[in-house]
Design a protein around this motif. Sequence first.
Motif, mmCIF file in Angstrom:
data_model
loop_
_atom_site.group_PDB
_atom_site.id
_atom_site.type_symbol
_atom_site.label_atom_id
_atom_site.label_comp_id
_atom_site.label_asym_id
_atom_site.label_seq_id
_atom_site.Cartn_x
_atom_site.Cartn_y
_atom_site.Cartn_z
ATOM 1 N N ILE A 1 -47.021 8.795 -6.462
ATOM 2 C CA ILE A 1 -46.409 7.533 -6.038
ATOM 3 C C ILE A 1 -46.466 6.517 -7.173
ATOM 4 N N VAL B 1 -43.260 4.737 -8.878
ATOM 5 C CA VAL B 1 -43.053 3.306 -8.663
ATOM 6 C C VAL B 1 -42.909 2.552 -9.976
ATOM 7 N N PRO C 1 -36.471 -9.608 -5.386
ATOM 8 C CA PRO C 1 -36.446 -8.467 -4.454
ATOM 9 C C PRO C 1 -36.744 -8.927 -3.035
ATOM 10 N N LYS C 2 -36.459 -8.069 -2.091
ATOM 11 C CA LYS C 2 -36.704 -8.381 -0.694
ATOM 12 C C LYS C 2 -38.210 -8.552 -0.471
ATOM 13 N N GLN C 3 -38.585 -9.601 0.227
ATOM 14 C CA GLN C 3 -40.001 -9.857 0.488
ATOM 15 C C GLN C 3 -40.428 -9.093 1.742
ATOM 16 N N VAL C 4 -41.155 -8.009 1.537
ATOM 17 C CA VAL C 4 -41.540 -7.145 2.659
ATOM 18 C C VAL C 4 -42.934 -7.524 3.138
ATOM 19 N N GLU C 5 -43.111 -7.614 4.435
ATOM 20 C CA GLU C 5 -44.416 -8.001 4.982
ATOM 21 C C GLU C 5 -45.425 -6.874 4.943
ATOM 22 N N GLY C 6 -44.944 -5.663 5.251
ATOM 23 C CA GLY C 6 -45.838 -4.520 5.379
ATOM 24 C C GLY C 6 -45.198 -3.567 6.344
ATOM 25 N N SER C 7 -45.895 -2.505 6.659
ATOM 26 C CA SER C 7 -45.335 -1.547 7.595
ATOM 27 C C SER C 7 -46.477 -0.941 8.397
ATOM 28 N N LEU D 1 -46.684 2.963 8.097
ATOM 29 C CA LEU D 1 -47.273 3.442 6.854
ATOM 30 C C LEU D 1 -48.767 3.170 6.806
ATOM 31 N N GLU D 2 -49.158 1.961 7.219
ATOM 32 C CA GLU D 2 -50.571 1.607 7.109
ATOM 33 C C GLU D 2 -51.435 2.488 8.000
ATOM 34 N N TRP E 1 -51.782 5.929 6.200
ATOM 35 C CA TRP E 1 -52.748 6.049 5.113
ATOM 36 C C TRP E 1 -54.151 5.581 5.502
ATOM 37 N N THR E 2 -54.321 5.286 6.757
ATOM 38 C CA THR E 2 -55.691 5.135 7.264
ATOM 39 C C THR E 2 -56.162 6.433 7.910
#
Lengths: 627, 328
Positions: free
Chosen positions: B59, B63, B77-83, B86-87, B90-91
């Motif tokens: 990754i 990236v 770029p687009k301001q992304v809050e999070g997902s 995905l979170e 990866w937990t």
Amino acid sequence: MSHSHSVKRYHGLMDWLTTVDHKKIAILYLVAGGFFLAVGGFEAMLIRLQLMFPENTFVAAHTFNELITMHGTTMIFLAGMPLLFALMNAVVPLQIGARDVAFPFVNALGFWLFFFGGVLMNISWFIGTVPDAGWTSYPPLASNTYSGMGVNYYVVGLQIAGLGSLIGGINFLVTIVNMRAPGMSFMRMPLFTWTIFIASAIILFAFPAITVGLVLLLFDRLFGANFFEVANGGNPVLWQHIFWIFGHPEVYILILPAFGVISEVVSTFSSKRLFGYSSMVFATVLIGFLSFMVWAHHMFSVGLGPVANALFSVATMLIAVPTGIKIFNWLFTYWGGHIRFTTANLFASSFIPTFVIGGVTGVMLSVAPADYQFHDTYFVVAHFHYTIVGGLVFGIFAGLFYWWPKMFGRMLDERLGKVTFWFFFIGFHLTFLVQHFLGLQGMPRRVFTYLKGQGWDTENMISTVGALMMGIASIVLLINVLITSLKPRNADADPWDGRTLEWAIPSPPPEYNFAQTPLVRGLDALWVEKEAGNKTITPAEPLGPIHMPSPSILPFVMSVGFFIAGFGFMYAKHEFANGIASFLFGNYIVAVAGLVIVLVSMFLRSVFDDHGFHIEPEELQEKGVKA
Amino acid sequence: MSRWKFIWRLTPLFAVLALLLSGCQGAFNPQGSNAKDQLWLIELAFFIMILVLVVVFGIFFYVIIRFRKRKGQTGYPKQVEGSHKLEVIWTVIPFILLMILAIPTVLLTFHFAQNANNDKDALHIKVTAHQFWWEFEYPDLGIRTAEDLVIPVGKKISVELTSADVLHSFWIPELAGKMDTNPGMVNKMFFNADKEGVYKGKCAELCGSSHALMDFKVVAKSEADFNAWAKQIKQPAAISADAAKGEEIFKNKCLQCHAVTPDQRGFGPNLAGFANRNTVAGFRPNEPEWISKWLTDPQAVKPGTLMPNVGLNQQEVSELVKYLQELK
């Protein structure tokens, strides 16, 4: 309200000795921490030169133990922590829109205690009795029976420096709780401030442990107590518990702020808000909590028994989960961004894979039965240098290149910065990657030499070459700093197109930081205003007189008092050849004199009310700290 | 655990690892069951960690190459809050990986903590660490020796560990992981050697100037050879007339600290059977040259050693060497 009584302003050296301005204290921390970093780095070079060849005789066995002890102690307590304190002093009040820290006087006191503690410890090099029991100073080796005067320098020096760190941590805890600008809720705090907040909380709980431990060791050494003396019923394993109950959280005191720096730099230079901000905050808090739950993983081979080993094993593994969350959040902050590879961002981005290597070897070490093989080998040395150099130092370098214009009003040279980066990055991996294999091949740590024919020669040579490259990188950085300091002070307020409050005010900031306290309207407060089409931040109050604390020499004097008292106690029972010297220094006279200085300073501080002074709106000029 | 073991051995990764580290010693060349279990666990952890590294590095490089700012790129770029999705992924995945690692970890932790002292088939040895040498006592055989730990092949060796002065740590990389020797306390561990041979042993805990030189050897012999050794060491050494002078000097200058019969304990290492040992001072080859260097100036060979320089002249040294070489 606006009584404006005149206050004595100092110039030149006296200005620096009396300052209570957090921005100047940041510079003091930076200079002192940088100096000790150079000292610790020089010690590292000598260590690596000695290990360059098998059976090398460059330094003697005992000198080598002094070098490793001082290298470890210096890097953790006198370089790593102060450089972080430099960044937090320079940035945190600005990031939360505060005009100052909660206790400016205490802030100065914290610096001077650290400074004199560090000086005391390093004076041992000139006296010739240097701490030699390792940075962990495990008794019985660190007891009077098996170690000389040197360990006294360790105990007393660390005690004084540690008090400085403790009150520094408390100060920032209070500052972040109480001094945030209107609108800055906890969940709008920049991540660097968050990590400093959690690191300060760890300091609050961890440092008392080392303080107590050092008192016990001090009593054993100076007054013949028996906390760790086996023959008289003491227990040396007690020290290991106390040391690591402090020592393990300590590494998170170091690494969490580095995580904070990385978060700021990654987000700024990809022009994106931090991915998963709330999970980052959650991960930070969780790491802070878990850091206290895992100390015994430094003691798997002590013989604590399978229940303790198994529990601490699994608890340690758990830290990988919140740390993993952070890693992926950084990667996804970059994702879809417009990434600019400035020097700061080079350090920040290369931090990610480097720290992951340090992280996975940490998980490997947490496997207790495997740790019976890893423990106290070069595998461990490789692991913690990957986290502390690859994590903390990369973070500090990223932070320095990022905030240098804010601190000094001058931009560091980017070309020289990139030279520093590549030398440091390549040198670092050359030095420490091969050490994993040295450890797995059976090379114990803290060995002053090794015999030929064990298959360790090539790796040790590579490691030394890498260390020399890091040395070159540091020299280039120093040249960069010197060249930069000759340039005119012309940095923009916002040279990187930043997102947080510190970029809303001039570089360097005026002594009152914000002429008007800002109004925070969201996460990344400055960015919110930029998006709304505003050039600068919206103020929360009208222009008025600004209250400032007065400078004071007392923190300096008080620390000198501790320094003198420390020496007095160390030598109170020492045999001097000369009769007069013996009476003066071989008694508690010096110790008492030092304590009197401390108490008188405290008394003066208590009885003289000093309300500080006001800067009237008419005299507001946007002039920065002098550096 | 043997089926797991089989599966892991099949992984191509292990082949790469084996190739990479073939010819290596230490933990990678296990010669006893204890070290073999540990290597298996190290490999399991290594495999999981390589998996993590591959994903993160993949990754990371994608990236930083794909999303670097290009010339002429403008705007933000687009301001992304999070997902959340995905979170959570990866937990949960790292959590599962850690559980896979945690189970054998806990099992082996308890396995290694078994007390082999009550095992009638095991050979019991008491190890006492000193600055900077190792004392070995066989309580069932009435033997005290130092520096060379002689053991029978295949037999379980049950060890009790303590220290006479500071902390040390007992470590034979190829046979077993380390265990600290703490003064005032007794730690226990067990190990065995599968093959005859001489294995390096080390001190792994900083213990003073000559920490690096505090080596010992584990000599694994066949059961018959071991019994012969145990018998021979108890016989008084036959000293030839040639070495009689050396014996006299030894009695005058060395016997205060060093016993030469295996039933006695001295301040220094017991020297019974010295001539059969691999090393002098624990790390130099047991040859006349090194013995005389050691006797002439102990500090030069092993800095910080407690063995004093008793002021022997060249003649006395060579007589002593002759004598020591007959202590079989």
